[in-house]
Design an enzyme around this catalytic site. Sequence first.
Site, PDB file in Angstrom:
ATOM      1  N   HIS A  39      30.064  43.898  43.990  1.00  0.00           N
ATOM      2  CA  HIS A  39      31.008  42.847  43.592  1.00  0.00           C
ATOM      3  C   HIS A  39      32.373  43.114  44.219  1.00  0.00           C
ATOM      4  O   HIS A  39      32.984  42.221  44.812  1.00  0.00           O
ATOM      5  CB  HIS A  39      31.113  42.828  42.060  1.00  0.00           C
ATOM      6  N   GLU A  40      32.844  44.353  44.118  1.00  0.00           N
ATOM      7  CA  GLU A  40      34.149  44.691  44.692  1.00  0.00           C
ATOM      8  C   GLU A  40      34.119  44.650  46.210  1.00  0.00           C
ATOM      9  O   GLU A  40      35.072  44.188  46.854  1.00  0.00           O
ATOM     10  CB  GLU A  40      34.588  46.079  44.208  1.00  0.00           C
ATOM     11  N   HIS A  61      34.719  41.217  47.597  1.00  0.00           N
ATOM     12  CA  HIS A  61      36.129  40.806  47.664  1.00  0.00           C
ATOM     13  C   HIS A  61      36.759  41.277  48.969  1.00  0.00           C
ATOM     14  O   HIS A  61      37.492  40.535  49.629  1.00  0.00           O
ATOM     15  CB  HIS A  61      36.914  41.393  46.486  1.00  0.00           C
TER      16      HIS A  61
END
Length: 233
Positions: free
Chosen positions: A22-23, A26
């Site tokens: 998820h990170e 980004h």
Amino acid sequence: MTEWLPELLAAILAAVLAITLHEAAHGYAALAMGDDTAARAGRLSLNPLRHVDRVGTVILPGLLVLFQLLTIGRVEVMFGWAKPVPVDIGRLRNPRFGMVLVAAAGPAMNVFLAWCAAMLAHPLDGLAGVLPPEAMEFAIRFVVLSILANLLLGLFNLLPVPPLDGGRIMVGLLPRGPAMALARLEPAGLVIVLLLLFVLPRLAPSLDIMGGLAALVTGPGFRLILQLAGHGV
């Protein structure tokens, strides 16, 4: 304790992958929009170790899994966080809309990972009777918990409170006045989220946000991902 070990390991592995990728999403989205801050900081990586937060990625998810195994004998909910990937909004092409895409990349990655986990169930069907029963059971647990962890993390992050992804998406989409008002909540955002998750349900049980998200994930969300991956209901 040993009978819980496979589920504990599967749950932790699923949570770590969901949180760290998820990170990473980004960071890759920011790079695509013109900001190489994450890359220069060494955070543009699919290596989970680059994104692990000792408390949010390991200790808290582990404690939640152990508590559920001790109380209900299975894992239904996981929660945690990784070290936030640094993003310099001023370096993004079209900073306002760019930040919307960067914020949305995390939940989008979680939906994709949930779908990938559901797709893994297809080759598992062909391995029935080939893999040892213990290995097959672990693989099935990992698939199920990966779907649940990714859907829950993605939905949770879409709550419209900065610094969650949903809050940053709303800041980019709202008119300037409401957007600025919402953005000013970011310094207190973590406190607001904790109040919403842990205090509000005690005051008004019908407003249990996390319980509602968990019910959505384990019910219609889980069935939808299975259908999108070509499985029957």
